[in-house]
Design a protein around this motif. Structure first.
Motif, PDB file in Angstrom:
ATOM      1  N   ALA A 156      24.590  -5.290  44.315  1.00  0.00           N
ATOM      2  CA  ALA A 156      24.192  -4.972  45.874  1.00  0.00           C
ATOM      3  C   ALA A 156      25.546  -5.822  46.325  1.00  0.00           C
ATOM      4  O   ALA A 156      26.242  -4.788  47.371  1.00  0.00           O
ATOM      5  CB  ALA A 156      23.350  -5.564  46.848  1.00  0.00           C
ATOM      6  N   GLU A 157      26.220  -7.167  46.198  1.00  0.00           N
ATOM      7  CA  GLU A 157      27.229  -7.875  46.392  1.00  0.00           C
ATOM      8  C   GLU A 157      28.751  -6.815  46.061  1.00  0.00           C
ATOM      9  O   GLU A 157      29.624  -6.785  47.446  1.00  0.00           O
ATOM     10  CB  GLU A 157      27.348  -8.951  46.010  1.00  0.00           C
ATOM     11  N   ASP A 158      28.256  -6.772  44.949  1.00  0.00           N
ATOM     12  CA  ASP A 158      29.599  -5.045  44.749  1.00  0.00           C
ATOM     13  C   ASP A 158      29.444  -4.668  45.609  1.00  0.00           C
ATOM     14  O   ASP A 158      31.244  -3.851  45.538  1.00  0.00           O
ATOM     15  CB  ASP A 158      29.518  -5.060  42.915  1.00  0.00           C
ATOM     16  N   VAL A 159      28.802  -3.445  45.693  1.00  0.00           N
ATOM     17  CA  VAL A 159      29.495  -2.432  46.170  1.00  0.00           C
ATOM     18  C   VAL A 159      29.473  -2.519  47.542  1.00  0.00           C
ATOM     19  O   VAL A 159      30.303  -1.539  48.338  1.00  0.00           O
ATOM     20  CB  VAL A 159      27.774  -1.729  46.389  1.00  0.00           C
ATOM     21  N   ALA A 160      28.714  -4.274  47.921  1.00  0.00           N
ATOM     22  CA  ALA A 160      29.593  -4.213  49.674  1.00  0.00           C
ATOM     23  C   ALA A 160      30.574  -4.955  50.017  1.00  0.00           C
ATOM     24  O   ALA A 160      31.358  -4.779  50.641  1.00  0.00           O
ATOM     25  CB  ALA A 160      28.468  -5.472  50.444  1.00  0.00           C
ATOM     26  N   PHE A 161      31.369  -5.619  48.513  1.00  0.00           N
ATOM     27  CA  PHE A 161      32.696  -5.987  47.896  1.00  0.00           C
ATOM     28  C   PHE A 161      33.829  -4.688  49.081  1.00  0.00           C
ATOM     29  O   PHE A 161      34.717  -5.409  50.073  1.00  0.00           O
ATOM     30  CB  PHE A 161      32.977  -6.095  47.029  1.00  0.00           C
ATOM     31  N   GLY A 162      33.735  -3.750  48.373  1.00  0.00           N
ATOM     32  CA  GLY A 162      34.956  -2.620  48.965  1.00  0.00           C
ATOM     33  C   GLY A 162      35.056  -2.522  51.107  1.00  0.00           C
ATOM     34  O   GLY A 162      35.965  -2.974  52.026  1.00  0.00           O
ATOM     35  N   PRO A 163      33.795  -2.672  51.461  1.00  0.00           N
ATOM     36  CA  PRO A 163      33.804  -2.424  52.839  1.00  0.00           C
ATOM     37  C   PRO A 163      34.374  -3.357  53.654  1.00  0.00           C
ATOM     38  O   PRO A 163      34.785  -3.481  54.506  1.00  0.00           O
ATOM     39  CB  PRO A 163      32.609  -1.725  53.283  1.00  0.00           C
ATOM     40  N   GLN A 183      27.751  -4.909  59.829  1.00  0.00           N
ATOM     41  CA  GLN A 183      26.257  -4.057  60.275  1.00  0.00           C
ATOM     42  C   GLN A 183      26.582  -2.839  59.885  1.00  0.00           C
ATOM     43  O   GLN A 183      25.784  -2.244  58.947  1.00  0.00           O
ATOM     44  CB  GLN A 183      25.615  -3.814  61.804  1.00  0.00           C
ATOM     45  N   ASP A 184      27.961  -2.373  59.923  1.00  0.00           N
ATOM     46  CA  ASP A 184      28.645  -1.090  59.107  1.00  0.00           C
ATOM     47  C   ASP A 184      28.360  -1.638  57.494  1.00  0.00           C
ATOM     48  O   ASP A 184      28.208  -0.504  56.491  1.00  0.00           O
ATOM     49  CB  ASP A 184      29.231  -0.818  59.047  1.00  0.00           C
ATOM     50  N   THR A 242      26.166   0.195  51.709  1.00  0.00           N
ATOM     51  CA  THR A 242      25.833  -0.251  50.734  1.00  0.00           C
ATOM     52  C   THR A 242      24.747   0.417  50.751  1.00  0.00           C
ATOM     53  O   THR A 242      23.765   0.451  49.272  1.00  0.00           O
ATOM     54  CB  THR A 242      25.511  -1.864  51.136  1.00  0.00           C
ATOM     55  N   GLU A 243      23.767   0.336  51.553  1.00  0.00           N
ATOM     56  CA  GLU A 243      22.221   1.121  51.256  1.00  0.00           C
ATOM     57  C   GLU A 243      21.826   2.456  50.834  1.00  0.00           C
ATOM     58  O   GLU A 243      21.698   3.362  50.175  1.00  0.00           O
ATOM     59  CB  GLU A 243      21.735   0.971  52.857  1.00  0.00           C
ATOM     60  N   LYS A 244      23.365   2.859  51.654  1.00  0.00           N
ATOM     61  CA  LYS A 244      23.198   4.712  52.013  1.00  0.00           C
ATOM     62  C   LYS A 244      23.372   5.232  49.905  1.00  0.00           C
ATOM     63  O   LYS A 244      23.274   5.420  49.382  1.00  0.00           O
ATOM     64  CB  LYS A 244      24.018   5.261  53.018  1.00  0.00           C
ATOM     65  N   VAL A 245      25.061   4.442  49.428  1.00  0.00           N
ATOM     66  CA  VAL A 245      25.122   5.388  48.443  1.00  0.00           C
ATOM     67  C   VAL A 245      24.464   4.234  47.906  1.00  0.00           C
ATOM     68  O   VAL A 245      24.166   5.048  46.152  1.00  0.00           O
ATOM     69  CB  VAL A 245      26.565   3.964  48.151  1.00  0.00           C
ATOM     70  N   LEU A 246      23.770   2.959  47.529  1.00  0.00           N
ATOM     71  CA  LEU A 246      22.676   2.084  46.538  1.00  0.00           C
ATOM     72  C   LEU A 246      21.413   3.248  46.363  1.00  0.00           C
ATOM     73  O   LEU A 246      21.140   3.833  44.925  1.00  0.00           O
ATOM     74  CB  LEU A 246      22.359   0.962  47.085  1.00  0.00           C
ATOM     75  N   ALA A 247      21.267   3.343  47.318  1.00  0.00           N
ATOM     76  CA  ALA A 247      20.199   5.346  47.415  1.00  0.00           C
ATOM     77  C   ALA A 247      20.608   6.242  46.608  1.00  0.00           C
ATOM     78  O   ALA A 247      20.010   6.814  45.673  1.00  0.00           O
ATOM     79  CB  ALA A 247      19.186   5.193  48.928  1.00  0.00           C
TER      80      ALA A 247
END
Ligand SMILES: Nc1ncnc2c1ncn2[C@@H]1O[C@H](COP(=O)(O)OP(=O)(O)O)[C@@H](O)[C@H]1O
Ligand SMILES: [Mg+2]
Length: 225
Positions: free
Chosen positions: A93-100, A108-109, A114-119
């Motif tokens: 999750a941290e890795d996906v959040a890193f770019g944004p 909140q964005d 992060t939640e959207k692409v993880l799913a």
């Protein structure tokens, strides 16, 4: 939606890698093929400013890669051949959040993306896992998820299937072609470019064929094999 390559040359020291290249890229599915050392990765990296032209310019929408690198990288995501080169944070999750986060999105964005692409990539159940103990396939999904979390309009893939067996290569390519983004794929697996709109063949830093997959692949195979 256009990426304009305008009379671009790239030199590394005395070595000329691309020479006077002009291309107008607007198709949704573009392949780039050519022998080792023909300049494919250099061309791919020009598209999001990872490599800057020695002469000429690359313009993505209205943004010159030389002067507007950050804007360009929001529009053009880049997926490396080796997923390990792309994964930068300890957990999924941290890795996906890193770019944004790095691009300055509000918390909140960042969380929503992060939640959207993880799913989307079936990674939700793995969100707290340490990246280093993911399987190879999971790492590839994570690398792509991290790029798509920035919501790019274009995604550039440099040899995404080279390290995969044929079955996995086909699966990966199906995932790539299902993306809603504009996609540019550098590959040696020419058969995976069937159905693409345009295929560009590079030879020693020059475009030697720019045509339909059928014509471009035939040109490449005739010339080199
Ligand atoms: N940073 C660099 N410094 C020096 N030479 C480079 C660099 N990047 C690529 N090259 C050289 O440029 C040529 C084209 O490389 P590349 O774009 O990686 O080709 P391809 O992806 O088609 O194999 C090769 O001869 C390579 O050694
Ligand atoms: Mg390469």
């Amino acid at each position: 939606m256009t990426i304009l390559i305008d009379n671009v040359s790239v030199r590394f020291g005395d070595v000329s890698v691309l020479e006077g290249l002009s291309l107008d890229l607007r198709e949704r599915r573009i392949g780039i093929i050519g022998n080792n050392g023909s300049g494919k990765s250099t061309l791919a990296r020009l598209l999001n400013g990872l490599v800057l032209p020695s002469a000429g310019r690359v313009v993505v929408e209205a943004f010159d890669t030389r002067t507007h690198g950050a804007d360009v990288r929001k529009l053009v995501g880049f997926v490396f051949q080796n997923a390990d080169a792309q994964i930068v944070m300890p957990t999924v999750a941290e890795d996906v959040a890193f770019g944004p986060k790095a691009h300055g999105l509000a918390p909140q964005d960042v969380a929503a993306r992060t939640e959207k692409v993880l799913a989307q990539f079936n990674l939700a159940a793995l969100k707290d896992r340490a990246c280093f103990n993911l399987s190879g396939g999971e790492k590839q999904s994570l690398a792509l998820a991290g790029v798509l979390a920035l919501d790019p309009r274009w995604v550039v893939f440099d040899e995404p299937t080279t390290m995969l067996d044929r079955k996995r290569a086909k699966t990966a390519m199906n995932a790539i072609t299902a993306l809603p983004q504009h996609v540019i794929v550098v590959t040696h697996h020419v058969e995976l470019l069937e159905g693409f709109e345009r295929v560009i063949v590079l030879e020693a830093g020059k475009v030697v064929c720019d045509a339909s997959p059928r014509e471009a692949i035939a040109h490449y195979l005739d010339t080199y094999i």
